[in-house]
Design a protein around this motif. Structure first.
Motif, PDB file in Angstrom:
ATOM      1  N   ALA A   1       0.875  -1.365   0.226  1.00  0.00           N
ATOM      2  CA  ALA A   1      -0.138   0.056  -0.136  1.00  0.00           C
ATOM      3  C   ALA A   1       0.874   1.323  -0.006  1.00  0.00           C
ATOM      4  CB  ALA A   1      -1.193   0.107   1.291  1.00  0.00           C
ATOM      5  N   VAL A   2       1.947   1.280   0.725  1.00  0.00           N
ATOM      6  CA  VAL A   2       2.912   2.319   0.834  1.00  0.00           C
ATOM      7  C   VAL A   2       3.624   2.666  -0.513  1.00  0.00           C
ATOM      8  CG1 VAL A   2       5.136   3.349   1.855  1.00  0.00           C
ATOM      9  CG2 VAL A   2       3.383   1.962   3.164  1.00  0.00           C
ATOM     10  N   PHE A   3       3.795   1.311  -1.124  1.00  0.00           N
ATOM     11  CA  PHE A   3       4.378   1.517  -2.713  1.00  0.00           C
ATOM     12  C   PHE A   3       3.568   2.120  -3.470  1.00  0.00           C
ATOM     13  CE2 PHE A   3       4.249  -0.564  -6.646  1.00  0.00           C
ATOM     14  CZ  PHE A   3       5.757  -0.309  -7.293  1.00  0.00           C
ATOM     15  N   LEU A   4       2.240   1.809  -3.655  1.00  0.00           N
ATOM     16  CA  LEU A   4       1.063   2.444  -4.404  1.00  0.00           C
ATOM     17  C   LEU A   4       1.175   3.868  -4.173  1.00  0.00           C
ATOM     18  CD1 LEU A   4      -1.740  -0.306  -4.422  1.00  0.00           C
ATOM     19  CD2 LEU A   4       0.176  -0.103  -5.987  1.00  0.00           C
ATOM     20  N   PHE A   5       1.153   4.436  -3.133  1.00  0.00           N
ATOM     21  CA  PHE A   5       0.961   5.916  -2.745  1.00  0.00           C
ATOM     22  C   PHE A   5       2.324   6.722  -3.241  1.00  0.00           C
ATOM     23  CE2 PHE A   5      -2.811   4.457  -0.981  1.00  0.00           C
ATOM     24  CZ  PHE A   5      -3.720   5.693  -0.881  1.00  0.00           C
ATOM     25  N   ARG A   6       3.327   6.047  -2.930  1.00  0.00           N
ATOM     26  CA  ARG A   6       4.839   6.377  -3.186  1.00  0.00           C
ATOM     27  C   ARG A   6       4.727   6.647  -4.865  1.00  0.00           C
ATOM     28  NH1 ARG A   6      10.926   4.819  -1.489  1.00  0.00           N
ATOM     29  NH2 ARG A   6      11.859   6.595  -2.410  1.00  0.00           N
ATOM     30  N   GLN A   7       4.484   5.763  -5.683  1.00  0.00           N
ATOM     31  CA  GLN A   7       4.315   5.729  -7.024  1.00  0.00           C
ATOM     32  C   GLN A   7       3.354   6.713  -7.348  1.00  0.00           C
ATOM     33  OE1 GLN A   7       6.735   3.974  -8.688  1.00  0.00           O
ATOM     34  NE2 GLN A   7       6.992   3.533  -6.255  1.00  0.00           N
ATOM     35  N   ARG A   8       2.319   7.176  -6.873  1.00  0.00           N
ATOM     36  CA  ARG A   8       1.439   8.259  -7.273  1.00  0.00           C
ATOM     37  C   ARG A   8       2.287   9.548  -6.893  1.00  0.00           C
ATOM     38  NH1 ARG A   8      -2.105  11.476  -4.940  1.00  0.00           N
ATOM     39  NH2 ARG A   8      -3.745  12.496  -6.419  1.00  0.00           N
ATOM     40  N   ALA A   9       2.923   9.678  -6.055  1.00  0.00           N
ATOM     41  CA  ALA A   9       3.368  10.920  -5.433  1.00  0.00           C
ATOM     42  C   ALA A   9       4.362  11.368  -6.427  1.00  0.00           C
ATOM     43  CB  ALA A   9       4.053  10.825  -4.341  1.00  0.00           C
TER      44      ALA A   9
END
Length: 238
Positions: free
Chosen positions: A88-96
């Motif tokens: 989940a952290v990975f997904l939001f980091r990619q969006r940022a």
């Protein structure tokens, strides 16, 4: 108000809103797939054997495996919830970082690998096939704004499930410690009771959720290369 309380309130509101979206339950199985894939990956890393994975319509799943070393049960049992939270952290980091396409590609590759090597029950196979097809359509044919909106929905649903899953494990552990899934498995090979492991998973998930939301609120970041290209264009125009 502490960041932890803000995170919990945000997740509760987010869960309420996303439940109003038609077919949102379909995407909640992504967290389950990542959870079980985490078990399978660590099992293979520790020279164990993964027989198969089953995914179910109620967002639960199970990984059937064989290991020869007793101690390996600990990292394997830890891997499920922790992998899901970190993903989940990975997904939001990619969006940022403006890399939603890459995030979707990673989801799709994991789904393809899981389908090819692990998932065998009918619902699991059909769900993964549908998820792969939908992601492929989004990546290939849909406009960027719709693809980004799709990515954000999937990311939030995955984040919610990564937190509420281990929280529900606390309730299971309190009601029947022998039926608390990974927490029960860990309790069998450690002196810590299943409710203790359930609390650990929940706290780790909340810590990851705080990091994920920090990436969400930080906004997108331009890549260094994009900044250099802009500078070059301005210099050329001058």
């Amino acid at each position: 108000m502490s960041n932890l309380i803000k995170t919990i309130l945000f997740l509760v509101v987010s869960a309420f809103l996303t439940h109003l979206i038609p077919f949102s339950d379909f995407f909640r199985n992504l967290d389950t797939m990542i959870h079980e894939f985490g078990h399978a990956a660590v099992t293979l890393l520790l020279s164990g054997k993964v027989m198969y994975i089953e995914l179910f319509s109620n967002h639960s799943g199970v990984t059937y495996s064989q290991v020869t070393r007793h101690w390996s049960l600990i990292p394997i049992a830890l891997a499920g919830y922790m992998t899901a939270s970190l993903f989940a952290v990975f997904l939001f980091r990619q969006r940022a970082k403006g890399r939603q396409r890459f995030g979707l590609q990673v989801m799709t590759v994991i789904a393809i690998v899981a389908l090819a090597f692990f998932i065998r029950n009918e619902f699991g196979v059909m769900w993964v096939l549908g998820f792969i097809v939908l992601n492929t359509v989004m990546l290939t044919f849909m406009p960027r704004w719709l693809c980004d909106l799709y990515y954000l929905l999937v990311a939030f649903l995955t984040l919610e499930e990564s937190v509420f899953g281990p929280f529900s494990l606390i309730l299971y552990a309190l009601q029947d410690p022998a039926q608390a899934g990974d927490a029960t498995n860990l309790a069998k090979v450690t002196p810590i009771p299943s409710v203790g492991w359930a609390v650990f998973f929940t706290l780790f998930a909340l810590w990851c959720a705080m990091r994920a939301l920090r990436w969400f609120f930080s906004g997108r970041q331009r890549s260094p290369q994009a900044g250099r290209d802009t500078a070059y264009r301005r210099q050329y125009e001058d």
